[in-house]
Design a protein around this motif. Structure first.
Motif, short mmCIF file in Angstrom:
data_model
loop_
_atom_site.label_atom_id
_atom_site.label_comp_id
_atom_site.label_asym_id
_atom_site.label_seq_id
_atom_site.Cartn_x
_atom_site.Cartn_y
_atom_site.Cartn_z
N LEU A 137 0.72 -1.29 0.00
CA LEU A 137 0.03 0.04 0.07
C LEU A 137 1.00 1.27 -0.01
O LEU A 137 0.57 2.26 -0.68
CB LEU A 137 -1.12 0.07 1.29
N ILE A 138 2.01 1.23 0.89
CA ILE A 138 2.78 2.38 1.04
C ILE A 138 3.49 2.74 -0.67
O ILE A 138 3.49 3.83 -1.07
CB ILE A 138 3.92 2.11 1.70
N ARG A 139 3.94 1.69 -1.16
CA ARG A 139 4.35 1.94 -2.54
C ARG A 139 3.39 2.23 -3.67
O ARG A 139 3.61 3.23 -4.36
CB ARG A 139 5.21 0.56 -3.13
N ALA A 140 2.11 1.73 -3.36
CA ALA A 140 1.11 1.96 -4.56
C ALA A 140 0.50 3.54 -4.13
O ALA A 140 0.34 4.15 -5.38
CB ALA A 140 -0.16 1.20 -4.10
N MET A 141 0.70 3.82 -2.83
CA MET A 141 0.22 5.29 -2.57
C MET A 141 1.24 6.34 -3.31
O MET A 141 0.91 7.43 -3.95
CB MET A 141 0.13 5.68 -1.26
N ASP A 142 2.59 6.09 -3.21
CA ASP A 142 3.52 6.72 -3.97
C ASP A 142 3.38 6.94 -5.36
O ASP A 142 3.41 7.98 -6.05
CB ASP A 142 4.94 6.37 -3.57
N LEU A 143 2.83 5.63 -6.11
CA LEU A 143 2.81 5.61 -7.57
C LEU A 143 1.53 6.35 -7.82
O LEU A 143 1.52 6.96 -8.98
CB LEU A 143 2.88 4.40 -7.83
N LEU A 144 0.25 6.59 -6.96
CA LEU A 144 -0.82 7.05 -7.34
C LEU A 144 -0.31 8.53 -7.16
O LEU A 144 -0.81 9.30 -8.47
CB LEU A 144 -1.81 6.90 -6.27
N GLY A 145 0.43 9.05 -6.42
CA GLY A 145 0.71 10.32 -6.58
C GLY A 145 1.58 10.79 -7.77
O GLY A 145 1.38 11.79 -8.43
N GLU A 146 2.60 9.99 -8.11
CA GLU A 146 3.74 10.24 -8.89
C GLU A 146 2.97 10.10 -10.36
O GLU A 146 3.41 10.94 -11.07
CB GLU A 146 4.77 9.28 -8.71
N ARG A 147 2.32 9.10 -10.76
CA ARG A 147 1.95 8.66 -11.96
C ARG A 147 0.56 9.38 -12.40
O ARG A 147 0.22 9.42 -13.49
CB ARG A 147 1.94 7.19 -12.06
N PHE A 148 -0.31 9.43 -11.38
CA PHE A 148 -1.58 9.93 -11.63
C PHE A 148 -1.97 11.43 -11.14
O PHE A 148 -3.06 11.92 -11.29
CB PHE A 148 -2.66 8.99 -11.30
N GLY A 149 -1.00 11.95 -10.39
CA GLY A 149 -1.32 13.26 -9.79
C GLY A 149 -2.22 13.39 -8.88
O GLY A 149 -2.92 14.55 -8.50
N ILE A 150 -2.55 12.37 -8.07
CA ILE A 150 -3.44 12.22 -7.05
C ILE A 150 -2.94 12.85 -5.81
O ILE A 150 -1.92 12.44 -5.40
CB ILE A 150 -3.92 10.75 -6.66
N ARG A 151 -3.59 14.06 -5.17
CA ARG A 151 -3.17 14.84 -4.25
C ARG A 151 -3.91 14.58 -2.97
O ARG A 151 -3.35 14.54 -1.85
CB ARG A 151 -3.17 16.32 -4.63
N THR A 152 -5.20 14.12 -2.83
CA THR A 152 -5.98 13.94 -1.82
C THR A 152 -6.82 12.78 -2.13
O THR A 152 -7.57 12.87 -3.20
CB THR A 152 -6.90 15.11 -1.48
N LEU A 153 -6.78 11.73 -1.30
CA LEU A 153 -7.59 10.57 -1.55
C LEU A 153 -8.49 10.08 -0.53
O LEU A 153 -7.98 10.27 0.91
CB LEU A 153 -6.47 9.52 -1.99
N LEU A 154 -9.65 9.90 -0.62
CA LEU A 154 -10.59 9.34 0.24
C LEU A 154 -10.72 7.98 0.41
O LEU A 154 -11.04 7.16 -0.60
CB LEU A 154 -12.21 9.87 0.21
N ILE A 155 -10.49 7.44 1.57
CA ILE A 155 -10.52 6.03 1.68
C ILE A 155 -11.90 5.56 2.27
O ILE A 155 -12.18 6.21 3.27
CB ILE A 155 -9.44 5.57 2.74
N GLU A 156 -12.76 4.85 1.33
CA GLU A 156 -14.18 4.94 1.78
C GLU A 156 -14.68 3.37 2.15
O GLU A 156 -15.51 3.00 1.86
CB GLU A 156 -15.03 5.40 0.63
N GLY A 157 -13.82 2.60 2.97
CA GLY A 157 -14.21 1.54 3.43
C GLY A 157 -13.97 -0.06 2.38
O GLY A 157 -13.53 0.43 1.20
N GLY A 158 -14.31 -1.10 2.91
CA GLY A 158 -15.10 -1.29 4.11
C GLY A 158 -13.77 -1.33 5.05
O GLY A 158 -12.92 -0.88 4.95
#
Ligand code: NAP
Length: 225
Positions: A137-158
């Protein structure tokens, strides 16, 4: 590069999260109304919750059973907003890259079959493969920021995916809507479930705000310390 991560959930007073049970005691529109107040361009759910949204229980059947085997990223397209699904083994049969108006990104482990990745590509779905036996998850979050430009992410369960993010130290803020009701069933996932906290000590939070919403529902926000 990690996005700012807010876990946004609706629960009963005893922390259970069955939306059907809660619909009887609160107005679920409050969930969407409060989440719209965050300037986020992405939301994420665990495989079980995404399967409910997809409405298809039949898992992907691999013809080759050859695991993906290494980290990779496929950007089908960049978008203004994203839906993100954590699916360790590549089970969900997505037919296109659009989920509720957002572009779909699947987070997979290296155990996901390579023909599953091919199916996603063919159907216009983006993906990240990170982690040998479970999604890193840690690596995946870095890649979401780096490759998709995601700055704020809502974790919505479950509750189980929420617990995994909290345990990994990835959640910056908890945004909790408490409905005026008690569920009480032991087999209903809690807001954060399946964790193994060091020395059984609770994760400490700092209160950020409290607001009374419609139907006696409370909106409580905490920073994770
Ligand atoms: N009240 C609310 O605000 C709210 C919001 C969302 C959902 N819900 C409800 O919550 C229920 C589902 O909750 P849930 O906790 O059972 O399932 P979940 O968190 O949606 O999904 C859990 C699944 O995610 C996958 N996963 C991937 N990596 C993981 C990791 N590191 N740790 C844990 N899981 C990981 C696992 O499946 P794989 O191993 O197959 O990948 C796991 O079984 C549904 O009934 C839904 O309606 C309520």
């Amino acid at each position: 590069m990690k996005p700012y991560i807010i876990c946004h959930m609706l629960s009963s007073v005893d922390g259970r999260t069955d939306g059907d049970a809660l619909a009887g005691v609160t107005n679920e529109d409050e969930y969407e109304a409060t989440s719209a107040q965050f300037e986020s361009n992405a939301w994420l759910c665990g495989r079980t919750t995404m399967q409910e949204i997809l409405g298809n229980d039949e898992p992907f059947a691999s013809a080759s059973n050859i695991p993906a085997g290494s980290e990779s990223v496929h950007v089908a397209r960049l978008a203004e907003s994203y839906a993100v699904c954590v699916d360790t083994h590549g089970k969900l049969r997505w037919t296109n890259g659009n989920l509720r108006g957002d572009h779909l990104i699947c987070l997979l482990s290296e155990q996901a079959p390579s023909d599953y990745l091919g199916m996603l590509k063919e159907n216009g779905v983006s993906y990240i493969v990170a982690g040998a036996s479970s999604v890193n998850l840690i690596r995946a979050m870095d890649l979401l920021g780096e490759r998709f430009g995601i700055r704020t992410l809502l974790i919505e369960g479950g509750g189980h995916i929420n617990g995994a993010f909290l345990q990994a130290g990835l959640i910056d803020e908890v945004s909790l809507l408490i409905a005026p009701g008690i569920d009480g069933r032991h087999d209903v996932a809690a807001t954060f479930d399946g964790m193994n906290p060091p020395n059984n000590v609770a994760v400490a939070l700092r209160l950020k705000s409290v607001e009374q919403r419609a139907n006696d529902t409370l909106w409580i926000r905490y920073d994770v310390l």
